[in-house]
Design an enzyme around this catalytic site. Sequence first.
Site, mmCIF file in Angstrom:
data_model
loop_
_atom_site.group_PDB
_atom_site.id
_atom_site.type_symbol
_atom_site.label_atom_id
_atom_site.label_comp_id
_atom_site.label_asym_id
_atom_site.label_seq_id
_atom_site.Cartn_x
_atom_site.Cartn_y
_atom_site.Cartn_z
ATOM 1 N N GLN A 132 1.990 -6.038 -3.218
ATOM 2 C CA GLN A 132 2.408 -6.133 -1.813
ATOM 3 C C GLN A 132 3.698 -5.317 -1.622
ATOM 4 O O GLN A 132 3.886 -4.335 -2.330
ATOM 5 C CB GLN A 132 2.602 -7.599 -1.384
ATOM 6 C CG GLN A 132 1.311 -8.395 -1.287
ATOM 7 C CD GLN A 132 0.776 -8.873 -2.620
ATOM 8 O OE1 GLN A 132 1.457 -9.540 -3.358
ATOM 9 N NE2 GLN A 132 -0.472 -8.544 -2.912
ATOM 10 N N ASP A 184 0.808 -1.228 0.000
ATOM 11 C CA ASP A 184 0.000 0.000 0.000
ATOM 12 C C ASP A 184 0.840 1.277 0.000
ATOM 13 O O ASP A 184 0.433 2.312 0.531
ATOM 14 C CB ASP A 184 -0.964 0.014 1.211
ATOM 15 C CG ASP A 184 -1.844 -1.220 1.235
ATOM 16 O OD1 ASP A 184 -2.202 -1.703 0.147
ATOM 17 O OD2 ASP A 184 -2.175 -1.695 2.341
ATOM 18 N N LYS A 215 1.733 2.170 -5.108
ATOM 19 C CA LYS A 215 2.255 1.617 -6.371
ATOM 20 C C LYS A 215 1.319 1.928 -7.546
ATOM 21 O O LYS A 215 1.766 2.354 -8.610
ATOM 22 C CB LYS A 215 2.457 0.094 -6.242
ATOM 23 C CG LYS A 215 3.467 -0.307 -5.176
ATOM 24 C CD LYS A 215 3.541 -1.799 -4.978
ATOM 25 C CE LYS A 215 2.325 -2.417 -4.334
ATOM 26 N NZ LYS A 215 2.092 -2.064 -2.927
ATOM 27 N N GLY A 262 -4.549 -4.306 -3.786
ATOM 28 C CA GLY A 262 -5.538 -3.256 -4.047
ATOM 29 C C GLY A 262 -4.749 -2.032 -4.447
ATOM 30 O O GLY A 262 -4.100 -1.409 -3.603
ATOM 31 N N HIS A 263 -4.706 -1.736 -5.728
ATOM 32 C CA HIS A 263 -3.899 -0.623 -6.238
ATOM 33 C C HIS A 263 -4.823 0.506 -6.663
ATOM 34 O O HIS A 263 -5.594 0.363 -7.609
ATOM 35 C CB HIS A 263 -3.018 -1.086 -7.412
ATOM 36 C CG HIS A 263 -1.979 -2.089 -7.004
ATOM 37 N ND1 HIS A 263 -1.062 -2.624 -7.870
ATOM 38 C CD2 HIS A 263 -1.702 -2.626 -5.783
ATOM 39 C CE1 HIS A 263 -0.274 -3.458 -7.204
ATOM 40 N NE2 HIS A 263 -0.654 -3.473 -5.940
HETATM 41 P P1 GDP Z 1 -0.792 0.317 -3.507
HETATM 42 O O1 GDP Z 1 -1.380 -0.963 -3.057
HETATM 43 O O2 GDP Z 1 0.682 0.400 -3.271
HETATM 44 O O3 GDP Z 1 -1.152 0.667 -4.927
HETATM 45 O O4 GDP Z 1 -1.428 1.447 -2.574
HETATM 46 P P2 GDP Z 1 -2.983 1.585 -2.191
HETATM 47 O O5 GDP Z 1 -3.706 2.091 -3.364
HETATM 48 O O6 GDP Z 1 -3.482 0.341 -1.533
HETATM 49 O O7 GDP Z 1 -2.892 2.645 -1.029
HETATM 50 C C1 GDP Z 1 -2.379 3.921 -1.240
HETATM 51 C C2 GDP Z 1 -3.462 4.944 -0.887
HETATM 52 O O8 GDP Z 1 -2.879 6.210 -0.796
HETATM 53 C C3 GDP Z 1 -4.544 5.049 -1.938
HETATM 54 O O9 GDP Z 1 -5.742 5.424 -1.323
HETATM 55 C C4 GDP Z 1 -4.025 6.185 -2.831
HETATM 56 O O10 GDP Z 1 -5.078 6.867 -3.503
HETATM 57 C C5 GDP Z 1 -3.384 7.073 -1.820
HETATM 58 N N1 GDP Z 1 -2.200 7.829 -2.252
HETATM 59 C C6 GDP Z 1 -1.203 7.456 -3.102
HETATM 60 N N2 GDP Z 1 -0.239 8.410 -3.131
HETATM 61 C C7 GDP Z 1 -0.638 9.389 -2.289
HETATM 62 C C8 GDP Z 1 -0.045 10.615 -1.858
HETATM 63 O O11 GDP Z 1 1.043 10.995 -2.245
HETATM 64 N N3 GDP Z 1 -0.766 11.359 -0.951
HETATM 65 C C9 GDP Z 1 -1.977 10.955 -0.468
HETATM 66 N N4 GDP Z 1 -2.588 11.735 0.412
HETATM 67 N N5 GDP Z 1 -2.550 9.806 -0.850
HETATM 68 C C10 GDP Z 1 -1.880 9.014 -1.740
HETATM 69 P P1 IMO Z 2 -0.949 -4.198 -2.243
HETATM 70 O O1 IMO Z 2 -0.471 -4.752 -3.573
HETATM 71 C C1 IMO Z 2 -1.029 -4.640 2.079
HETATM 72 C C2 IMO Z 2 -1.065 -8.727 3.659
HETATM 73 C C3 IMO Z 2 -2.326 -9.195 4.368
HETATM 74 C C4 IMO Z 2 -1.723 -10.190 5.338
HETATM 75 C C5 IMO Z 2 -0.604 -10.832 4.531
HETATM 76 C C6 IMO Z 2 -1.000 -12.121 3.837
HETATM 77 O O2 IMO Z 2 -2.236 -3.481 -2.304
HETATM 78 O O3 IMO Z 2 0.152 -3.446 -1.582
HETATM 79 P P2 IMO Z 2 -2.570 -12.809 1.802
HETATM 80 O O4 IMO Z 2 -3.927 -12.345 1.396
HETATM 81 O O5 IMO Z 2 -1.518 -12.561 0.796
HETATM 82 O O6 IMO Z 2 -2.601 -14.219 2.281
HETATM 83 O O7 IMO Z 2 -2.206 -11.922 3.109
HETATM 84 O O8 IMO Z 2 -0.250 -9.866 3.533
HETATM 85 N N1 IMO Z 2 -1.296 -8.217 2.292
HETATM 86 C C7 IMO Z 2 -1.238 -6.918 1.962
HETATM 87 N N2 IMO Z 2 -1.058 -5.813 2.720
HETATM 88 N N3 IMO Z 2 -1.154 -4.510 0.736
HETATM 89 C C8 IMO Z 2 -1.294 -5.603 -0.046
HETATM 90 O O9 IMO Z 2 -1.248 -5.535 -1.395
HETATM 91 C C9 IMO Z 2 -1.393 -6.871 0.567
HETATM 92 N N4 IMO Z 2 -1.579 -8.135 0.100
HETATM 93 C C10 IMO Z 2 -1.503 -8.939 1.162
HETATM 94 O O10 IMO Z 2 -2.958 -8.132 5.026
HETATM 95 O O11 IMO Z 2 -1.127 -9.506 6.413
HETATM 96 MG MG MG Z 3 -2.893 -1.640 -1.794
#
Ligand code: GDP
Ligand code: IMO
Ligand code: MG
Length: 421
Positions: free
Chosen positions: A222, A13, A16, A40-41
């Site tokens: 991840q 998270d 990415k 979840g991207h």
């Molecule tokens: P990912 O899994 O690495 O793609 O990240 P996620 O999408 O799960 O979580 C990142 C969260 O931060 C999402 O809600 C994005 O919309 C948000 N986000 C990404 N970059 C920024 C930033 O620079 N500032 C803020 N405030 N939010 C961001």
């Molecule tokens: P993105 O790509 C954050 C965590 C789960 C759990 C562990 C194992 O959005 O960064 P799994 O479902 O793989 O068996 O879970 O890894 N986890 C993540 N945490 N971002 C993710 O993906 C994750 N995918 C799995 O919360 O601790």
């Molecule tokens: Mg994510």
Amino acid sequence: MNIDILLGLQWGDEGKGKIVDAISPDYDIIARFQGGPNAGHSLEFNNVKHVLHLIPSGIFHPEKINIIGNGVVIDPAVFKKEIEELGPPVSELTKRLVISTRANLILPGHRILDAAYELYKGSAKIGSTLKGIGPAYTDKTSRNGLRVGDILRKDFRELYDCHLKRHLTILKNYDFNFDLKDYEKGWFEGIEMLKNFRILNTEYMVNEMARTGKRVLAEGAQGTMLDVDFGSYPYVTSSNTISAGACTGLGVSPKLIGDIFGIFKAYCTRVGSGPFPTELTDDTGSILRNIGNEFGSTTGRPRRCGWLDLPALKYSIMINGITKLFMTKADVMSGFKTIKICTSYNVNGKECVEIPFDNDALIKPVYTELPGWEEDISGIKEFDKLPDHLKTFIGFIEKETGVSVTMVSVGPDREETIFRN
Ligand code: GDP
Ligand code: IMO
Ligand code: MG
């Protein structure tokens, strides 16, 4: 060296999806190489937020090819839902997205096994997203998996039934109630959806494109601290999230890899169980969670929040061979009087800069404090205009890690991205 990799350096998270979308114009192919719908991207443009689970984050750029590589595990039911919710019609998306024959399928039985195993772990549970990831990768490596290429076989249904029988036999050992029928229906509809797409030996496509000068971006899921080998095992996911995973997950030689972009938040978050040395369980942690909107993109769970952890960041940089650092969520840190950065650990009473093998080790973070900044930075477009104290914070990270921070993200929108020359 036409293949660059972008991956997370923390516990996932890191942002990415947003950054892959923002830099997609520089590439011809965007390819996911591991993980599955546990990811979840999120990405945002034109005031609309999209969350992708299986589909690469270049999908909103019509002229780009997106690949789901062999290292990914695909749940057809999730895939179908995601395709339908994306916006563009299926006939358009089939031009943009290609799927590897060799990607393993997440079967309905995998999801049930994931839930049963977690339940039986009790308080030792991993905090899995319950998408069937662990059991699907287990079947892959124990040579019991079904792959996307198999869906084109005439005897696919019989193969499926055989796997289901095996899963049901395992489940007899668990006192676990489940209803398979509903999920199975959506799953088979997903299989039909998959058949609309080009299902290819994508390793040939990626290598040929790279050879002819096309640019490939490999998108990680991840984060490094969730890697099955180098994360806080067993509190990890089931794939290699690190740069080496891009080679096995796409079928490309390490010789073809150019830049390896490491993305990290200006602080840390973790969702699920496992060690988190800099975790803040006080008001500061809640402030970070609320301002940063730190709730899981896949499960909605509140993310655990804490200060930036440099020993973990340095470890990730080392394992991946990071060439450039991208920092996200700097805007969330505005308003703190002082900001802490963990520079080493005190482990069982001894100063230490290594990540301990033992998850039960008593780790106390050793912090350096830097002055914070007050300004709202979300509208800033140039690096030089960022507050001096933020630049000091970035300079500190660069000095400690030896790697330049070449991009700073100051908001969730595609446009809220500052590239540094
Ligand atoms: P990912 O899994 O690495 O793609 O990240 P996620 O999408 O799960 O979580 C990142 C969260 O931060 C999402 O809600 C994005 O919309 C948000 N986000 C990404 N970059 C920024 C930033 O620079 N500032 C803020 N405030 N939010 C961001
Ligand atoms: P993105 O790509 C954050 C965590 C789960 C759990 C562990 C194992 O959005 O960064 P799994 O479902 O793989 O068996 O879970 O890894 N986890 C993540 N945490 N971002 C993710 O993906 C994750 N995918 C799995 O919360 O601790
Ligand atoms: Mg994510």
